[in-house]
Design a protein around this motif. Sequence first.
Motif, short mmCIF file in Angstrom:
data_model
loop_
_atom_site.label_atom_id
_atom_site.label_comp_id
_atom_site.label_asym_id
_atom_site.label_seq_id
_atom_site.Cartn_x
_atom_site.Cartn_y
_atom_site.Cartn_z
N CYS A 138 0.83 -1.19 0.00
CA CYS A 138 0.00 0.00 0.00
C CYS A 138 0.88 1.25 0.00
CB CYS A 138 -0.89 -0.01 1.24
SG CYS A 138 -2.05 -1.39 1.27
N GLY A 139 0.52 2.18 -0.84
CA GLY A 139 1.24 3.42 -0.89
C GLY A 139 2.53 3.36 -1.69
N THR A 140 2.77 2.26 -2.38
CA THR A 140 4.01 2.14 -3.15
C THR A 140 3.87 2.66 -4.57
OG1 THR A 140 3.44 -0.08 -3.92
CG2 THR A 140 4.64 0.09 -1.83
N GLY A 141 2.64 3.00 -4.97
CA GLY A 141 2.43 3.43 -6.35
C GLY A 141 2.20 2.28 -7.31
N HIS A 142 2.17 1.05 -6.81
CA HIS A 142 1.87 -0.12 -7.62
C HIS A 142 0.58 -0.76 -7.14
CE1 HIS A 142 5.73 0.17 -9.54
NE2 HIS A 142 5.55 -0.96 -10.19
N SER A 143 -0.13 -1.38 -8.06
CA SER A 143 -1.38 -2.06 -7.73
C SER A 143 -1.17 -3.56 -7.78
CB SER A 143 -2.49 -1.66 -8.72
OG SER A 143 -2.81 -0.30 -8.59
N LEU A 144 -1.90 -4.27 -6.93
CA LEU A 144 -1.86 -5.72 -6.91
C LEU A 144 -3.27 -6.24 -7.11
CD1 LEU A 144 0.12 -8.05 -4.61
CD2 LEU A 144 -2.34 -8.38 -4.82
N VAL A 145 -3.43 -7.15 -8.07
CA VAL A 145 -4.74 -7.73 -8.39
C VAL A 145 -4.64 -9.24 -8.33
CG1 VAL A 145 -6.43 -8.08 -10.24
CG2 VAL A 145 -5.50 -5.79 -9.80
N LYS A 146 -5.62 -9.88 -7.68
CA LYS A 146 -5.70 -11.34 -7.63
C LYS A 146 -7.00 -11.78 -8.30
CE LYS A 146 -3.33 -11.64 -3.13
NZ LYS A 146 -3.59 -10.29 -2.58
N ARG A 147 -6.89 -12.81 -9.14
CA ARG A 147 -8.09 -13.38 -9.79
C ARG A 147 -7.97 -14.89 -9.79
NH1 ARG A 147 -9.78 -10.26 -15.22
NH2 ARG A 147 -11.44 -11.80 -14.99
N SER A 148 -9.11 -15.56 -9.90
CA SER A 148 -9.12 -17.02 -9.91
C SER A 148 -10.21 -17.53 -10.85
CB SER A 148 -9.35 -17.58 -8.51
OG SER A 148 -10.61 -17.18 -8.01
N GLN A 149 -10.01 -18.76 -11.33
CA GLN A 149 -10.97 -19.38 -12.23
C GLN A 149 -10.70 -20.89 -12.28
OE1 GLN A 149 -11.13 -17.44 -16.03
NE2 GLN A 149 -12.52 -18.91 -16.94
N MET A 150 -11.76 -21.67 -12.46
CA MET A 150 -11.60 -23.11 -12.61
C MET A 150 -11.09 -23.41 -14.02
SD MET A 150 -12.18 -24.97 -9.94
CE MET A 150 -12.24 -26.54 -10.80
N LEU A 151 -9.90 -23.95 -14.11
CA LEU A 151 -9.28 -24.31 -15.39
C LEU A 151 -8.40 -25.53 -15.17
CD1 LEU A 151 -8.18 -20.72 -16.51
CD2 LEU A 151 -9.97 -22.09 -17.62
N MET A 152 -8.23 -26.34 -16.19
CA MET A 152 -7.37 -27.52 -16.12
C MET A 152 -7.68 -28.40 -14.92
SD MET A 152 -3.61 -26.38 -17.51
CE MET A 152 -3.37 -26.16 -19.30
N GLY A 153 -8.96 -28.47 -14.57
CA GLY A 153 -9.39 -29.34 -13.49
C GLY A 153 -9.05 -28.86 -12.11
N THR A 154 -8.68 -27.59 -11.95
CA THR A 154 -8.34 -27.07 -10.63
C THR A 154 -8.68 -25.59 -10.57
OG1 THR A 154 -6.58 -27.02 -8.96
CG2 THR A 154 -5.96 -26.40 -11.20
N LEU A 155 -8.66 -25.04 -9.38
CA LEU A 155 -8.89 -23.61 -9.23
C LEU A 155 -7.56 -22.90 -9.42
CD1 LEU A 155 -10.97 -21.43 -8.60
CD2 LEU A 155 -10.46 -21.71 -6.17
N VAL A 156 -7.47 -22.11 -10.49
CA VAL A 156 -6.25 -21.41 -10.85
C VAL A 156 -6.28 -20.00 -10.25
CG1 VAL A 156 -4.89 -20.48 -12.77
CG2 VAL A 156 -6.03 -22.70 -12.99
N PHE A 157 -5.17 -19.62 -9.63
CA PHE A 157 -5.02 -18.27 -9.08
C PHE A 157 -3.93 -17.53 -9.85
CE2 PHE A 157 -6.69 -20.77 -5.60
CZ PHE A 157 -7.60 -19.93 -4.98
N VAL A 158 -4.20 -16.29 -10.20
CA VAL A 158 -3.16 -15.43 -10.76
C VAL A 158 -3.11 -14.15 -9.93
CG1 VAL A 158 -3.33 -16.35 -13.11
CG2 VAL A 158 -4.70 -14.37 -12.46
N THR A 159 -1.91 -13.68 -9.72
CA THR A 159 -1.67 -12.43 -9.01
C THR A 159 -0.80 -11.56 -9.90
OG1 THR A 159 -1.76 -13.52 -6.85
CG2 THR A 159 -0.71 -11.36 -6.94
N ALA A 160 -1.21 -10.32 -10.13
CA ALA A 160 -0.45 -9.41 -10.99
C ALA A 160 -0.21 -8.10 -10.26
CB ALA A 160 -1.20 -9.15 -12.29
N THR A 161 1.02 -7.61 -10.35
CA THR A 161 1.34 -6.27 -9.87
C THR A 161 1.74 -5.42 -11.07
OG1 THR A 161 3.70 -6.63 -9.48
CG2 THR A 161 2.20 -7.27 -7.73
N ALA A 162 1.35 -4.16 -11.04
CA ALA A 162 1.62 -3.26 -12.16
C ALA A 162 1.57 -1.82 -11.66
CB ALA A 162 0.60 -3.47 -13.28
N PRO A 163 2.07 -0.86 -12.45
CA PRO A 163 2.07 0.54 -12.00
C PRO A 163 0.68 1.10 -11.75
CG PRO A 163 3.63 0.23 -13.79
CD PRO A 163 2.85 -1.04 -13.69
#
Length: 346
Positions: free
Chosen positions: A31-56
């Motif tokens: 928080c306060g670093t000027g970067h954003s963090l986003v987490k998303r998930s979806q059922m794919l390949m027979g499992t719950l897939v999580f992705v986390t992305a940080t960006a400006p």
Amino acid sequence: MGSGLVEVRANPMRKVILFLALICSVSLGGCGTGHSLVKRSQMLMGTLVFVTATAPDEPTAQDAAAAGLAEIRRLEELLSTWIPTSELSRVNDAAGRAPAQVGPETFLLLKRAIEIGELTEGGFNVAIGPAVEAWGFPATPNLPSQADLERIRPLLDLSQIQLDAEQRTVFLVQRGMRVDVGGIGKGFAADLAAEVMQAAGATGGVVALSGDIKTFGRMPDRTPFVFGIQHPREDGRLLGTLTLENGAVSTAGDYQHFFIQNGVRYHHILDPDTLQPARGCQSVTVVAREGVLADGLDTGIFVMGPEMGLDLIERLPDVEGVIVDHQGKIYVSSGLKERLRLEAEQ
């Protein structure tokens, strides 16, 4: 299921949940670093897939996370043997009849699978499909007769997979052969998803498909990502934690899919030599630069056993590992001892 069979199926997602709890606990520092963090998930390949992305900024992080999930969905359409129209399904359907033309991703995955099979002296075998089907994993596990297993033994011959790079075709020479990329496909997908996320503008991120995790960059506060290794015999407990930056980690364990009959545990990691569950390990965790390598090696090393497996890890550049043998003894590769914090030491 037969008399005396008690199925005890563990939840393979628990490794990811433990991992996500760790990165969530450190993400507050962003928080306060000027970067954003986003987490998303979806059922794919027979499992719950999580992705986390940080960006400006948040829109870029959102786009990168969406791109990662879309890439995994695209690869699932190519590689899943549960999808009749996938490229791998067409390869299996054409076994013993004719070569099947495939795309560059499918060809590369099978090429890498055969290479890892050679590295692990056959411990990892992408032609294991008929044996997995005989055991009924993961949906309907059962105890096949040894006679039934011996009948399919010729179908597991890796030399009977012919790859033609010029024509980009795959030919399974014997009718009844089936390639099964369950032991390597998720790591491969994590690699490619991480690439498209970076192309979409992510400066750091995580792709987690069950026990296969790929990271790049760092958290918004510049701390590395932290990964928890599941204890193979104590549900919800960590064996240890390690930091991961621009690398991949994959775990194979006998607790992920198994059943117990007459007091004997039968699990899904099969030894291509015996066609029985491999007995030398409880779990193997491999850390490598590439998810495809970590994913294939953890299965192959599980079959090889702790001594031969650790020796292989020590000989490979940029590869480290943690092996828990069948008695619970922990083996840690030399290059990982400074990075790994075992729970008993915390």
